[in-house]
Design a protein around this motif. Structure first.
Motif, PDB file in Angstrom:
ATOM      1  N   ARG A  16       0.821  -1.215   0.000  1.00 12.80           N
ATOM      2  CA  ARG A  16       0.000   0.000   0.000  1.00 12.80           C
ATOM      3  C   ARG A  16       0.851   1.259   0.000  1.00 12.80           C
ATOM      4  O   ARG A  16       0.520   2.253  -0.652  1.00 12.80           O
ATOM      5  CB  ARG A  16      -0.940   0.016   1.218  1.00 12.80           C
ATOM      6  N   SER A  17       1.958   1.230   0.733  1.00 12.37           N
ATOM      7  CA  SER A  17       2.802   2.419   0.849  1.00 12.37           C
ATOM      8  C   SER A  17       3.799   2.543  -0.305  1.00 12.37           C
ATOM      9  O   SER A  17       4.544   3.523  -0.369  1.00 12.37           O
ATOM     10  CB  SER A  17       3.566   2.403   2.184  1.00 12.37           C
ATOM     11  N   GLY A  18       3.831   1.569  -1.200  1.00 10.68           N
ATOM     12  CA  GLY A  18       4.682   1.667  -2.377  1.00 10.68           C
ATOM     13  C   GLY A  18       6.117   1.241  -2.178  1.00 10.68           C
ATOM     14  O   GLY A  18       6.960   1.498  -3.033  1.00 10.68           O
ATOM     15  N   CYS A  59       5.475   3.581   7.764  1.00 13.09           N
ATOM     16  CA  CYS A  59       4.619   3.508   6.580  1.00 13.09           C
ATOM     17  C   CYS A  59       4.161   4.902   6.151  1.00 13.09           C
ATOM     18  O   CYS A  59       4.087   5.208   4.954  1.00 13.09           O
ATOM     19  CB  CYS A  59       3.409   2.616   6.851  1.00 13.09           C
ATOM     20  N   SER A  68       5.596   6.770   2.541  1.00 12.17           N
ATOM     21  CA  SER A  68       4.610   7.001   1.479  1.00 12.17           C
ATOM     22  C   SER A  68       4.316   8.482   1.269  1.00 12.17           C
ATOM     23  O   SER A  68       3.605   8.847   0.337  1.00 12.17           O
ATOM     24  CB  SER A  68       3.299   6.275   1.801  1.00 12.17           C
TER      25      SER A  68
END
Length: 751
Positions: A704-706, A746, A750
């Motif tokens: 989700r955070s890349g 996180c 991000s």
């Protein structure tokens, strides 16, 4: 090979961007030395090239017709000497993570056979980087010479379709990779038919395997990072194809710091698949020692080995390092001479090497350097040292490791003039210097003379540096320290010779403090002076018992390893990443200092304080856990015995103990230091019992955070494959500032 790839590859051999014309299956190619007219067509899915009546597959045509690999193989055999009396060392292999169930090395085996097997292996869709590691003088360059000659001969005989291209970097100030490659091709091999883009395409095709030799000085942790960016850019150009060999003293993935790793990985495109492995050369044992003796026609190999090992031990460099074994047989004609030599050697590495070089020089002076008129020695031992020190100094200030013959003559003339030698002696010194036992003649693109091994060049650079130190001349010393970072062998010899010559520790300390004063942080002087200072202070006990103050120094990576320091105050100093293994600190104060990383190991700390110091991270004694949050760092420092940090854990912002998820992130990121992409099963094996938590809780947050991203899986069965999706430097920064909080990590990574 399809038409698009064919046009791209052939265009890289084109003399100019407009000299290759391809339309309707016809092309005209203007290379450096000829114009080629032909056609290409696809039959049964295979692209063919027609010249006249002959049609051959496009890839074979590129290799045989325009790459001129056979000619390059001939040039390699002519330019790369076949090592005399070669003995194959043993080596251990650490495979890529995808091909092993852990980080354990395979059983030792013959290094030459192992490397040829690894470099012949094809891994579609992945660039393979093999590190060839060992300390200096243990056979990396010799092995590369053997590998390249074996590959060239096999190519010419039709046994294989690829060659190994040695590209010497020589420890010089780093050039761009294109400059280094073209310098080797046109200078050493007299091969002007490729552009750098041609070289890259042939590496991608797997028909050329570059072997970069002399890379170890470019990738140390405290380097500027330019070399690493160049390495990363080169790997990125390979686009997940081909393979390369890098000779270094340490594989880059062995460094602990994410910040250090980021210099390399941030230059590699996030879409590229790169896997790193390591071949570690072992030092010689009795087996290799006796094999070498036999190949030199000596029947007393076993006796010599027993004589040295009985006095110095079976692990001593004199019988385990190939370059020193060769010199041992040069100096000692029989066992009796070995006994005499061994009796002169000291116990410390610096002392033994100093005495060993003295033995070589003594033999040279007594047997070869004699006046033709009266057979008296031309030079004393001290004069021999100064002459070779002048040669090393000239190389150092010129930034080269090879001197042209006219420059070598100039050094000899200047030495004789300063020493007031007679014309007859001066002529003989000038003539015999080119035949000195420690100098060798080299050809290729830079003909001239170099030291027989880099250790000898660095040793005599140390002698030159010790002469400058003994004069206590600030400006003279600065002129030497400003050139570049001085190798450790030279630093060791400089301090050892200077102190043996009678210069006091206190005088040297005061001199180095004066040298650093007023220097800019970007200068090499603070770091070179710091590396000298830590050797001066190591184990030093002054009669006055006073405290020494060191302000404004910089210290290279691992500068505190195995040091014994007492009554020293470091003010506003910078310390590169360093372990404390074997370190003893007694009444030492660090004030307003910066530490890149401290690795705790077998150390003893007494009455030592850290005041207002900036410490980026610490590595706990287990070697696996890295602590970034300030509270955790303070706690680790207190447990190691440091004072002046605070009275209780958690005084600074941050959790008392990091979130376990963040520790799992750190372990997972270390897996990506060995490859830019990993299969799901590889990560499960690497993380062990922590794998369920990683895949259930941590991985979704990283996606989700890349931080990570899914990529195509290539292989048998069904599983997922993940790649790094952002620069390693960004991940490192978030780990360092998250204060042990996984959610904060996180959020930061991000944002």
């Amino acid at each position: 090979m399809d038409v698009k790839d064919f046009k791209r590859i052939v265009g890289c051999f084109s003399d100019s961007p407009n000299s290759f014309v391809g339309a309707d299956g016809e092309f005209v190619l203007q290379t450096i030395d000829e114009t080629i007219v032909g056609r290409f067509r696809k039959t049964d899915g295979v692209l063919y090239v027609e010249e006249g009546e002959l049609a051959i597959p496009a890839q074979a045509w590129v290799v045989k017709r325009i790459s001129k690999l056979r000619l390059l193989a001939d040039r390699i055999l002519a330019a790369v000497p076949d090592p005399d009396n070669f003995v194959e060392p043993d080596a251990a292999y650490l495979p890529e993570l995808d091909s092993t169930t852990g980080d354990s090395e395979e059983e030792p085996q013959g290094a030459e056979v192992l490397c040829l097997r690894l470099l012949a292996r094809q891994t579609p869709g992945t660039t393979q980087i093999v590190y060839l590691t060992s300390d200096a003088g243990e056979g990396k360059t010799t092995l590369i010479s053997r590998l390249s000659r074996a590959a060239a001969e096999s190519y010419k005989s039709g046994k294989q379709d690829w060659i190994i291209l040695p590209i010497p970097l020589g420890g010089r100030a780093f050039l761009r990779f294109d400059e280094a490659v073209l310098a080797a091709l046109m200078g050493r091999y007299r091969f002007p038919f490729w552009f750098f883009e041609s070289f890259v395409e042939l590496v991608r095709m797997g028909v050329v395997v570059p072997a970069f030799d002399g890379f170890e000085e470019m990738i140390v942790e405290n380097s500027s990072g330019d070399a690493l960016s160049a390495l990363g850019s080169f790997i990125d150009q390979l686009s997940s194809e081909g393979k390369a060999l890098f000779a270094a003293r340490k594989a880059f993935f062995e460094y602990q710091s994410f910040r250090t790793q980021a210099r390399l990985f941030d230059a590699i495109g996030s879409e590229q698949s790169v896997a790193f492995s390591r071949v570690s050369l072992h030092r010689w044992t009795r087996k290799q020692f006796e094999q070498y003796a036999s190949r030199r026609g000596r029947k007393d190999g076993a006796e010599i080995y027993d004589a040295v090992s009985a006095r110095l031990g079976e692990t001593h460099p004199l019988i385990t390092r190939a370059v020193l074994v060769r010199r041992l047989f040069d100096v000692a004609k029989d066992v009796n001479e070995v006994d005499i030599l061994v009796a002169k050697l000291g116990d410390t590495p610096q002392a033994y090497f100093h005495a060993f070089v003295l033995a070589i020089i003594e033999r040279e002076a007594q047997e070869k350097w004699r006046d033709t008129a009266d057979q008296r020695p031309l030079l004393t031992l001290a004069e021999h040292h100064r002459l070779l020190a002048d040669v090393a100094k000239e190389m150092w200030v010129s930034g080269v490791d090879v001197l042209r013959s006219d420059l070598l003559d100039f050094v000899a003339d200047l030495f004789c003039e300063e020493g007031k030698k007679s014309p007859s002696v001066a002529r003989q010194v000038r003539e015999r210097l080119t035949h000195h036992a420690l100098l060798v003649k080299v050809g290729g693109g830079r003909p001239g003379f170099s030291f027989d091994h880099e250790d000898f060049r660095q040793f005599f650079l140390g002698v030159s540096l010790s002469l400058a130190l003994a004069k206590l001349d600030v400006e003279l010393l600065r002129s030497l320290l400003r050139t570049a970072l001085i190798p450790s062998v030279a630093l060791d010899e400089a301090v050892l010779s200077c102190i043996k010559g009678g210069t006091s520790h206190q005088s040297l300390t005061s001199l180095l403090v004066s040298v650093v004063a007023g220097e800019l942080p970007t200068s090499f002087v603070p770091e070179n002076a710091g590396n000298l200072l830590v050797r001066v202070l190591d184990g030093e006990v002054e009669s006055d018992g006073g405290e020494r103050i060191a302000e404004g120094f910089a210290f290279s990576s691992q500068s505190l390893v195995d040091r014994k320091l007492a009554r020293v105050r470091f003010l506003k100093c910078y310390f590169g990443p360093t372990s404390l293994n074997g370190t003893v600190l007694s009444r030492v104060a660090f004030e307003h200092c910066t530490f890149e990383r401290i690795e705790f190991a077998n150390s003893r700390v007494f009455e030592t304080s850290l005041s207002e110091c900036d410490i980026a991270c610490v590595v706990l004694p287990d070697g696996e856990s890295t602590v970034y949050d300030p509270a955790g760092i303070d706690d680790a420092l207190r447990k190691a015995g440091f004072s002046g940090i605070g009275d209780a854990a958690g005084e600074k912002s941050g959790k008392a103990s990091p979130d376990p998820e963040l520790e799992i992130v750190s372990r997972a990121m270390r897996a990506f230091m060995r490859a830019t992409q990993h299969n799901e099963q590889t990560l499960r094996v690497k993380l062990g019992v922590e794998a369920p938590v990683f895949f259930d809780s941590v991985l979704p947050a990283l996606l989700r955070s890349g931080v990570l991203a899914e990529t195509d899986y290539r292989g048998a069965g069904v599983q997922k494959r993940y790649r790094l999706a952002m620069p390693m430097s960004r991940i490192q920064s978030a780990l360092a500032t998250a204060a042990g909080d996984f959610e904060a990590f996180c959020s930061k990574v991000s944002s």
